[in-house]
Structure formats: structure tokens, C-alpha cells
Design a protein around this motif. Structure first.
Motif, PDB file in Angstrom:
ATOM      1  N   TYR A   1     -25.317  -8.380   8.111  1.00 56.74           N
ATOM      2  CA  TYR A   1     -24.383  -9.056   7.212  1.00 56.74           C
ATOM      3  C   TYR A   1     -23.021  -8.367   7.177  1.00 56.74           C
ATOM      4  O   TYR A   1     -21.996  -9.021   6.951  1.00 56.74           O
ATOM      5  N   LEU A   2     -23.015  -7.054   7.380  1.00 55.63           N
ATOM      6  CA  LEU A   2     -21.794  -6.271   7.265  1.00 55.63           C
ATOM      7  C   LEU A   2     -21.592  -5.435   8.523  1.00 55.63           C
ATOM      8  O   LEU A   2     -22.547  -5.137   9.254  1.00 55.63           O
ATOM      9  N   VAL A   3     -20.361  -5.035   8.747  1.00 57.26           N
ATOM     10  CA  VAL A   3     -20.055  -4.129   9.849  1.00 57.26           C
ATOM     11  C   VAL A   3     -19.064  -3.084   9.346  1.00 57.26           C
ATOM     12  O   VAL A   3     -18.128  -3.392   8.611  1.00 57.26           O
ATOM     13  N   ARG A   4     -19.299  -1.831   9.711  1.00 52.83           N
ATOM     14  CA  ARG A   4     -18.389  -0.752   9.328  1.00 52.83           C
ATOM     15  C   ARG A   4     -17.341  -0.567  10.417  1.00 52.83           C
ATOM     16  O   ARG A   4     -17.671  -0.586  11.603  1.00 52.83           O
ATOM     17  N   GLN A   5     -16.105  -0.356  10.015  1.00 55.09           N
ATOM     18  CA  GLN A   5     -15.020  -0.062  10.947  1.00 55.09           C
ATOM     19  C   GLN A   5     -14.409   1.265  10.533  1.00 55.09           C
ATOM     20  O   GLN A   5     -13.842   1.387   9.439  1.00 55.09           O
ATOM     21  N   ALA A   6     -14.561   2.260  11.396  1.00 52.57           N
ATOM     22  CA  ALA A   6     -14.138   3.616  11.066  1.00 52.57           C
ATOM     23  C   ALA A   6     -12.681   3.666  10.625  1.00 52.57           C
ATOM     24  O   ALA A   6     -11.791   3.143  11.308  1.00 52.57           O
ATOM     25  N   GLY A   7     -12.456   4.291   9.475  1.00 55.61           N
ATOM     26  CA  GLY A   7     -11.112   4.460   8.960  1.00 55.61           C
ATOM     27  C   GLY A   7     -10.545   3.252   8.245  1.00 55.61           C
ATOM     28  O   GLY A   7      -9.450   3.320   7.672  1.00 55.61           O
ATOM     29  N   LEU A   8     -11.279   2.130   8.276  1.00 54.75           N
ATOM     30  CA  LEU A   8     -10.776   0.901   7.665  1.00 54.75           C
ATOM     31  C   LEU A   8     -11.629   0.443   6.489  1.00 54.75           C
ATOM     32  O   LEU A   8     -11.119   0.039   5.455  1.00 54.75           O
ATOM     33  N   GLY A   9     -12.954   0.476   6.653  1.00 57.62           N
ATOM     34  CA  GLY A   9     -13.830   0.012   5.598  1.00 57.62           C
ATOM     35  C   GLY A   9     -14.993  -0.791   6.140  1.00 57.62           C
ATOM     36  O   GLY A   9     -15.307  -0.738   7.335  1.00 57.62           O
ATOM     37  N   THR A  10     -15.625  -1.573   5.268  1.00 56.45           N
ATOM     38  CA  THR A  10     -16.789  -2.374   5.634  1.00 56.45           C
ATOM     39  C   THR A  10     -16.475  -3.843   5.414  1.00 56.45           C
ATOM     40  O   THR A  10     -15.929  -4.214   4.366  1.00 56.45           O
ATOM     41  N   PHE A  11     -16.820  -4.669   6.397  1.00 60.57           N
ATOM     42  CA  PHE A  11     -16.396  -6.068   6.391  1.00 60.57           C
ATOM     43  C   PHE A  11     -17.589  -7.005   6.605  1.00 60.57           C
ATOM     44  O   PHE A  11     -18.588  -6.631   7.234  1.00 60.57           O
ATOM     45  N   VAL A  12     -17.460  -8.226   6.090  1.00 60.42           N
ATOM     46  CA  VAL A  12     -18.452  -9.262   6.337  1.00 60.42           C
ATOM     47  C   VAL A  12     -18.354  -9.664   7.803  1.00 60.42           C
ATOM     48  O   VAL A  12     -17.262  -9.891   8.329  1.00 60.42           O
ATOM     49  N   THR A  13     -19.499  -9.732   8.462  1.00 59.59           N
ATOM     50  CA  THR A  13     -19.497 -10.013   9.893  1.00 59.59           C
ATOM     51  C   THR A  13     -20.169 -11.338  10.201  1.00 59.59           C
ATOM     52  O   THR A  13     -20.847 -11.930   9.348  1.00 59.59           O
ATOM     53  N   ASP A  14     -19.996 -11.793  11.427  1.00 64.40           N
ATOM     54  CA  ASP A  14     -20.607 -13.023  11.922  1.00 64.40           C
ATOM     55  C   ASP A  14     -22.060 -12.721  12.225  1.00 64.40           C
ATOM     56  O   ASP A  14     -22.370 -12.052  13.195  1.00 64.40           O
ATOM     57  N   ARG A  15     -22.975 -13.198  11.380  1.00 62.53           N
ATOM     58  CA  ARG A  15     -24.382 -12.823  11.494  1.00 62.53           C
ATOM     59  C   ARG A  15     -25.112 -13.685  12.516  1.00 62.53           C
ATOM     60  O   ARG A  15     -25.978 -14.485  12.207  1.00 62.53           O
ATOM     61  N   LYS A  16     -24.741 -13.541  13.787  1.00 60.64           N
ATOM     62  CA  LYS A  16     -25.488 -14.192  14.847  1.00 60.64           C
ATOM     63  C   LYS A  16     -26.751 -13.391  15.130  1.00 60.64           C
ATOM     64  O   LYS A  16     -26.818 -12.191  14.863  1.00 60.64           O
ATOM     65  N   SER A  17     -27.731 -14.057  15.676  1.00 61.97           N
ATOM     66  CA  SER A  17     -28.904 -13.337  16.150  1.00 61.97           C
ATOM     67  C   SER A  17     -28.451 -12.376  17.232  1.00 61.97           C
ATOM     68  O   SER A  17     -27.576 -12.683  18.027  1.00 61.97           O
ATOM     69  N   GLU A  18     -29.057 -11.214  17.269  1.00 63.68           N
ATOM     70  CA  GLU A  18     -28.585 -10.172  18.172  1.00 63.68           C
ATOM     71  C   GLU A  18     -29.744  -9.461  18.839  1.00 63.68           C
ATOM     72  O   GLU A  18     -30.775  -9.205  18.235  1.00 63.68           O
ATOM     73  N   SER A  19     -29.567  -9.126  20.118  1.00 66.98           N
ATOM     74  CA  SER A  19     -30.553  -8.345  20.847  1.00 66.98           C
ATOM     75  C   SER A  19     -29.854  -7.237  21.608  1.00 66.98           C
ATOM     76  O   SER A  19     -28.684  -7.343  21.957  1.00 66.98           O
TER      77      SER A  19
END
Length: 237
Positions: free
Chosen positions: A60-78
Motif C-alpha cells: 500500500y505504501l512505498v518509502r522514498q529515502a529522504g522524502l517520506g512515505t507515499f501511497v503506491t500503485d498496489r499492483k500484484s507483484e512478484s
């Protein structure tokens, strides 16, 4: 009898998921920092960090170093480097897994299949086609050929209970893997199986797997581009 109070980190998770779900925190929106969440919910920063980490792991979220945490595109991932069981991947995301078995048969190997499996043209191979679903939505078309010499019981397996990947790994532990990934457009049949428009962008991955020195399986996996992504990471020492 009163219900147990949920852990504080779960309360934060539910708060964030609610904001994401109702659109208050849209795609790419930066969520409040750990310090703010810890203060608002009267918890330690470690507790707030645990809630955020859980949602990062769930996609649901992704961390970006030095910037913060953001809502991400929750596609299925492998993962691109690992051979994962798609049923386990889906369930790990907290979603319901199912599949539709299109075909399970013995066929004569054509030029391409014979070459990929190291067999003579016309040799008998096992062929299966499945559509894998996440919460009822098709996310992968699996078109697989298996050398019957190494997995003679393959066609007798119930793929609604055990995926082809699970059958192969149980019978022949994987020692080597080859991946070839490319962007493709869905033909009419693929589009029908994946419930997408003909010509829609897809991600195709061709995989061959070995067990010791034996070439076991050749499979083409097609994913709708808008519903799936592959992840690759390398650790540098």
C-alpha cells in the motif's frame, strides 16, 4: 463478553487504510510522518513505524529515502529472481486466490517446445493452461509444458488444490532458472482469458526450470500490464 482491543499499531494501519480507501490519501500522496502519527495516536515512534512497515510490505505504501512515505500503485507483484508460488503470493497479500483450469493434456511437442525442453519434435509432453485470479480478477495466464519423464503424475494432479508450481517443486526441487521478460500485446484469446481488451499491454515472462541436470518445465506467463509488476533487487556487499 467484550472483544479484545486491537494493538495500537493495528489502529494506525486501519486509519491509514481507511484514508487510502476513501481517497483522502490518493495515489502518490505523502502520508503523515512517523513522529506525527506517534503523537496523534499517543504511541511510541516504534509502534507507528511498525504500522507503516506492515503497509509497505503489503504494497500500500512505498518509502522514498529522504522524502517520506507515499501511497503506491498496489499492483500484484512478484520477484524476478525467485520462483514463487502465485497462490502463496496472493494469500500473503491478504487476498483470495483461485484459478481456472483451461487445459490439461498430453500433446506432441512442436518445434518450439521441443527446442525449449531439449526433446525431439513429436515427443510426448504434458501441457497445462491456467488462469490465476486474485480476488476474482485474472492476474496471470500460465501456459506450461512439462517433460513427463521427470513428473509422470503431472496430469493426474488437481490444480484447483495444488498449483503446477507446487507440484513441480515437490517432485523436482528447482536448482536453476532461466527468465526472459518482454512487453507484448494481448491477442484475442489471451484477452478473453485475462478479461482485458484485445491489444492491451501485457508483461510476458518465459521461464525454464531445471532440477539438477534435468530440464523440467517450460512456461510462458502473461500478466495484464495494468494489474501486475515484477520486482528485481540485488544486494551489494
Amino acid at each position: 463478553m467484550t472483544s479484545a482491543t486491537p494493538p495500537r499499531y493495528k489502529v494506525i494501519e486501519e486509519f491509514l487504510l481507511k484514508r487510502i480507501g476513501n481517497g483522502d490519501y490518493p495515489l502518490h500522496h505523502q502520508i503523515p510522518p512517523e513522529e506525527r502519527l506517534a503523537k496523534d495516536f499517543s504511541v511510541s515512534r516504534m509502534t507507528a513505524n511498525k504500522a507503516i512497515n506492515n503497509l509497505v510490505q503489503q504494497g500500500y505504501l512505498v518509502r522514498q529515502a529522504g522524502l517520506g512515505t507515499f501511497v503506491t500503485d498496489r499492483k500484484s507483484e512478484s520477484s524476478l529472481h525467485e520462483v514463487m508460488n502465485i497462490a502463496s503470493e496472493v494469500r500473503a497479500r491478504g487476498h483470495a486466490y483461485a484459478n481456472h483450469i483451461v487445459r490439461s493434456e498430453a500433446v506432441a511437442a512442436d518445434d518450439e517446445v521441443a527446442l525449449k525442453l531439449g526433446l525431439r519434435i513429436g515427443a510426448e509432453v504434458f501441457h497445462s493452461i491456467l488462469v490465476h485470479l486474485e480476488d476474482g480478477v485474472p492476474i496471470q495466464l500460465e501456459d506450461r509444458f512439462v517433460n513427463p519423464r521427470w513428473v509422470p503424475h503431472y496430469l493426474s494432479c488437481d490444480f484447483s488444490r495444488q498449483t503446477p508450481n507446487e507440484v513441480l517443486v515437490a517432485s523436482c526441487p528447482i536448482s536453476d532458472v532461466e527468465h526472459v521478460v518482454e512487453a507484448v500485446h494481448a491477442d484475442a484469446q489471451t484477452a478473453e482469458w485475462l478479461a482485458i481488451a484485445p491489444g492491451a499491454a501485457c508483461l510476458s515472462m518465459i521461464r525454464r526450470t531445471w532440477s539438477d541436470e534435468h530440464l523440467i518445465s517450460y512456461v510462458r506467463l502473461i500478466h495484464p500490464g495494468e494489474r501486475y509488476k515484477l520486482r528485481s533487487s540485488t544486494k551489494h556487499r
